[in-house]
Design an enzyme around this catalytic site. Structure first.
Site, PDB file in Angstrom:
ATOM      1  N   ASP A   1       4.759 -11.106  27.823  1.00 57.66           N
ATOM      2  CA  ASP A   1       5.677 -11.715  26.860  1.00 57.66           C
ATOM      3  C   ASP A   1       5.501 -11.135  25.462  1.00 57.66           C
ATOM      4  O   ASP A   1       6.447 -11.099  24.669  1.00 57.66           O
ATOM      5  CB  ASP A   1       5.499 -13.238  26.837  1.00 57.66           C
ATOM      6  CG  ASP A   1       4.044 -13.664  26.631  1.00 57.66           C
ATOM      7  OD1 ASP A   1       3.152 -12.788  26.666  1.00 57.66           O
ATOM      8  OD2 ASP A   1       3.793 -14.863  26.457  1.00 57.66           O
TER       9      ASP A   1
ATOM     10  N   SER B   1       3.154 -12.761  31.953  1.00 55.86           N
ATOM     11  CA  SER B   1       2.349 -12.996  30.746  1.00 55.86           C
ATOM     12  C   SER B   1       0.912 -13.369  31.073  1.00 55.86           C
ATOM     13  O   SER B   1       0.392 -14.404  30.659  1.00 55.86           O
ATOM     14  CB  SER B   1       3.000 -14.082  29.894  1.00 55.86           C
ATOM     15  OG  SER B   1       4.316 -13.709  29.589  1.00 55.86           O
TER      16      SER B   1
ATOM     17  N   ARG C   1      11.706 -18.542  34.356  1.00 53.81           N
ATOM     18  CA  ARG C   1      13.122 -18.326  34.036  1.00 53.81           C
ATOM     19  C   ARG C   1      13.629 -17.049  34.693  1.00 53.81           C
ATOM     20  O   ARG C   1      12.910 -16.053  34.818  1.00 53.81           O
ATOM     21  CB  ARG C   1      13.336 -18.206  32.527  1.00 53.81           C
ATOM     22  CG  ARG C   1      13.180 -19.494  31.773  1.00 53.81           C
ATOM     23  CD  ARG C   1      13.595 -19.338  30.325  1.00 53.81           C
ATOM     24  NE  ARG C   1      12.967 -18.187  29.710  1.00 53.81           N
ATOM     25  CZ  ARG C   1      13.552 -17.402  28.802  1.00 53.81           C
ATOM     26  NH1 ARG C   1      14.770 -17.657  28.415  1.00 53.81           N
ATOM     27  NH2 ARG C   1      12.894 -16.382  28.292  1.00 53.81           N
TER      28      ARG C   1
END
Length: 904
Positions: free
Chosen positions: A647, A593, A532
């Site tokens: 994350d 992440s 994203r």
């Protein structure tokens, strides 16, 4: 609808006869009302709050499964009947219960027994058992016994049942309120030492079990004999008087329906007279309208009323009709016969000393038909109430079900049978019913109940053995908590970090948001197969975001590092173009992440790939530099990376913007990880003693050094071996969404192999890797919908699952997801206890920011985590706050904190 059709031999009917027949005829509209009242009474009987006052008791039988056809063995059955005791030796062949072998004997009961003492009754039954076993030379065998006891009992186990009240002219003293199983066992023990009473049931339950054959389970039973009753497989969650799951057979005890006056508009004066003459006036009103013990009496009182009004037997002395029992139900049933009924009527009436005319015989026949027809219609109303209840509770558009039926009225009389079936179809049009007459429902049925009970006990033992390694005790979890704390301390130590399984990586994030952050920021989020790009605007009035998701093909995630970062850069450029950002250079926070060694806020060296990524040329490299090099290749000059976080840190920062007590981040989704704010003086891997720093634990690797080997089961080892990184991220493989479905799949295969699931039939599709994703667990474990959903899921896997199969699959899912939640909580307990001790507090109050689909979407996971954490860390008050886009918003907030001039 009038269920009393005319007859070609009907003569002129006077007003009195018309009035009597009309009173005995129930229109369809009224039957619908009776059905609705029955439904309401059933609901009251199932409810914990209203059960005690309900007219229909809805008693749980503790029979939770219908036969599957595999039952085999030799079983002893004893049945208490009205005037005798029946004993049976039943051999089941495991052939679908199609051809059981039965040996039986009947022992007439002395007339004084039914009204004598309970001790005398049960001693007599025990004597019958002993004589029967002696006669068939089986005295030395150790035998399970099923006891058919056709009276209302409050059961608390299959082998424990207190008699509520006697009926059917029994009134033995010292039995009501006592456990009849124990009374029988005690009586048997006086004479035999090798017989165990393992199951008690009434004749209705026996009927249901007898009518279940392989592939065609029977889930409702109806008995209409001297008395009447019904039972059905109810959703256990609706039986509020017990704690159970799945389904349970409920004995409605509907003979008492109407005792509260709900049948007053149906009851005639003739019924009132019958009730007044019974041994228990005002009780079992429905049964007195339906049972064969009473139908002849209703006809008799109708005849008395008509004779008194000079409508019949004008030239006869009718005193004989005033004697109870002179007209039996069997005689009434013979009178309604199409061919010989009139002759039977004349013969009976003349035998009583009456002088019936032809119209008299015709009218008696009409009354008999009306009484029997009404009984059938009322049974249909009750049965349709059960059908509608089952259809609604299972949320079905159409219920297809088999109904086992026993009793002379149904078995031997076509008129009763036809009306019952036709009226049921009219009152329950959304149900497809197949009526299955039973042969020896009580005898064979009791043997089958006993066999099913023993099969389930044996299966439960085997299932528990399979699942036992996954069921962690509190001591297990405390040990995991202690091991996690040990590994945390090792990971924080400069000299021990290299050998610790929990890396405890410094993030260089030194503060959480304080509300003073402002401006526009870009955020990147790479943590799975979707990537994203976000634009985040932070202002005094809150945060606004725009975002775009991009798929990363497997060929890219497992290709070269250059191709991966080129793809990421192309996505960023596409997003900036769509957002019309032009040449604006915005500070960028990068959520990456994967395990990294962070050397600064904007410098992070990838330690290892996880979550299915394996792009070459990246491990050991600074991922920010890899991104900058991709920007140069794409000639994109407006890239300003100010922070790289994972994350977990992003989640903590995102929730910290709204809750200043949020100092822990937790991710439980495709993977799992945690971070928290640690005191700098405890961080031996970074210089400096003052303040605090967020530590990225990378706890997914906890146990890679073997410290959790005794927690790993054979199923976990198989799953681990088939991953792209065997032996790595072992804690993650017990907890995260990428692996739980696979663990469940391997357990299911083991249960099939042990003949405990799907009847041991081969399951080719279930052999396929990843065919059972973790999202199935969430769907299956949703209360109410789960069992329907699991059957649909299994059908998609080309598996024909019985209800019991579905229950077992659900149990496996619950076991695996609960263990994952408990292990997650054990890890968190180590974190919060360390923070409490760091700060020298008697009680720590802290918030955990949490993200991840498993935590958010699974119906029970979060609850299990919170309950277990409270138990393992009682000195910590922990609040969980679900993150809203932690990885995106959180990365932007790290960049925003950096840009406000605060030293990180």
């Amino acid at each position: 609808m009038n269920h009393q059709p005319s007859h070609p031999t009907d003569g002129p009917i006077c007003t009195s006869v018309q009035r009597a027949l009309l009173g005995l005829t129930i229109p369809l509209e009224t039957l619908q009302v009776v059905k609705n009242r029955m439904l309401q009474a059933m609901g009251e009987g199932l409810s914990r709050e209203t059960h005690a006052q309900a007219s229909i008791r809805m008693l749980p039988t503790y029979i939770c499964s219908t036969p599957n056809g595999t039952e085999k063995g030799e079983f002893l059955v004893v049945e208490l009947c009205k005037k005798h005791v029946r004993t049976l030796w039943v051999t089941l062949q495991g052939d679908g219960n199609h051809s059981p072998q039965v040996t039986q004997d009947i022992f007439d009961m002395p007339e004084d027994i039914p009204q004598g003492t309970g001790e005398a009754l049960f001693d007599f039954i025990a004597q019958c058992v002993q004589k029967f076993l002696t006669d068939i030379s089986r005295l030395e065998d150790h035998l399970p016994l099923g006891f058919v006891f056709p009276f209302s009992c409050k059961q608390t186990r299959l082998d424990k049942a207190e008699l509520i009240s006697w009926s059917k002219d029994f009134s033995c003293s010292g039995v009501e309120g006592k456990d009849v199983v124990q009374l029988l066992q005690s009586a048997i023990n006086k004479q035999l030492k090798n017989v165990d009473v393992v199951a008690l049931m009434n004749n209705t339950v026996g009927t249901m079990m007898t009518c279940s054959v392989e592939g065609k389970p029977c889930e409702i039973a109806l008995v209409v004999d001297q008395g009447t009753n019904s039972c059905f497989m109810a959703e256990a969650s609706l039986v509020e008087t017990i704690e159970a799951s799945g389904r349970m057979c409920v004995s409605t005890e509907w003979g008492c329906f109407g005792d509260d006056g709900s049948l007053n508009d149906v009851v005639t004066p003739y019924d009132q007279h019958v009730d007044e003459e019974s041994s228990k006036p005002g009780e079992r009103r429905f049964e007195k309208l339906v049972g064969t013990l009473y139908l002849g009496e209703i006809v008799r009182h109708t005849m008395i009323a008509l004779a008194t009004e000079k409508a019949v037997f004008v030239e006869s002395n009718i005193n004989v009709l005033k004697t109870k029992g002179v007209l039996s139900t069997q005689q009434a049933l013979e009178i309604i016969d199409e061919e010989e009924g009139m002759a039977k009527a004349r013969s009976l009436l003349e035998g009583l000393g009456l002088r019936p005319s032809e119209p008299d015989c015709c009218r008696v026949q009409q009354v008999c038909r009306a009484v029997v027809s009404r009984a059938a219609a009322l049974c249909a109303a009750g049965l349709s109430a059960i059908l509608t209840h089952m259809c609604r509770s299972r949320e079905l558009e159409c219920l297809t079900v088999n109904v086992g039926v026993d009793g002379d009225l149904y078995q031997g009389h076509a008129r009763f049978r036809e009306i019952l079936e036709s009226v049921t179809a009219l009152l329950a049009p959304d149900c497809k019913v197949t009526f299955v007459p039973t042969s020896d429902g009580t005898g064979r049925g009791a043997a089958i109940v006993t066999a099913v009970a023993l099969r389930l006990v044996a299966q439960r033992h085997e299932v528990d053995q399979v699942l036992a390694p996954l069921r962690l005790s509190r001591d297990d979890l405390k040990r995991v908590q202690g091991l996690m704390r040990r590994e945390m301390d090792l990971g924080l130590g400069q000299e021990t970090n290299a050998t610790a399984s929990v890396c405890m990586l410094p993030t260089y994030v030194r503060n959480t948001p304080d509300g003073g952050e402002q401006g526009k920021f870009l955020a990147l989020d790479l943590g799975g197969t979707n990537f994203r790009v976000l634009m985040v605007e932070v202002g005094a009035d809150g945060i606004r975001m725009a975002s775009e998701s991009y798929v990363i093909p497997t060929a890219v995630t497992q290709g070269t590092g250059e191709a991966l970062f080129n793809h990421i850069m192309e996505c960023i450029m596409d997003f900036q173009l769509k957002q019309d950002l032009g040449d604006q250079v915005l500070p960028l926070g990068f959520t990456f992440s994967f395990p990294c060694q962070q050397l600064g806020l904007d410098k992070a060296v990838l330690l290892t790939w996880t979550k299915g990524f394996s792009a070459s040329g990246c491990v050991g490299k600074d991922v920010v530099q890899l991104l900058r090099e991709a920007a140069q290749r794409k000639q994109h000059l407006g890239l300003k990376v100010v922070a790289v976080v994972n994350d977990t840190v992003g989640t903590m920062m995102s929730c910290g913007y709204d809750d200043p007590k949020c100092e822990i981040g937790l991710i439980v989704g495709t993977g799992t990880n945690a971070c928290y704010m640690e005191e700098m003086h405890n961080v031996g891997t970074v210089e400096g003693e003052q303040g605090r720093m967020c530590i990225n634990m990378e706890w997914g690797a906890f146990g890679d050094n073997g410290c959790l080997d005794d927690i790993f089961t054979d199923f976990d080892l198989v799953v681990d071996k088939k991953t792209i990184n065997p032996g790595k991220q072992r804690f993650e493989k017990l907890i995260s969404g990428m692996y739980l479905g696979e663990i469940v799949r391997h357990i299911l295969l083991a249960l099939v192999d042990k003949q405990l699931l799907f009847r041991g039939k081969p399951c080719p599709k279930l052999q396929t890797n990843d065919i059972f994703p973790t999202k199935f667990l969430s769907t299956i474990e949703i209360d109410g919908l789960g069992l329907r959903k699991v059957q649909a899921i299994l059908e998609d896997l080309e598996l024909q699952a019985s209800f019991e199969d579905s229950m077992l699959v659900r149990e496996v899912c619950q076991t695996v997801s609960k263990r994952a939640a408990q292990l997650c909580a054990a890890g968190l307990a180590a974190v919060v206890e360390k923070m409490r001790q760091n700060q020298g507090l008697d009680q720590l109050v802290v918030t955990v920011g949490v993200d991840g689909t498993l935590y958010k979407l699974h119906p029970c996971f979060s609850q299990h985590v919170q309950q277990t954490l409270k138990d393992l860390a009682p000195k910590c008050i922990v609040t969980f706050r679900q993150s809203e886009d932690g990885s995106g918003k959180g990365a932007a907030l790290v960049a925003a904190v950096a840009c406000r001039g605060v030293k990180l």
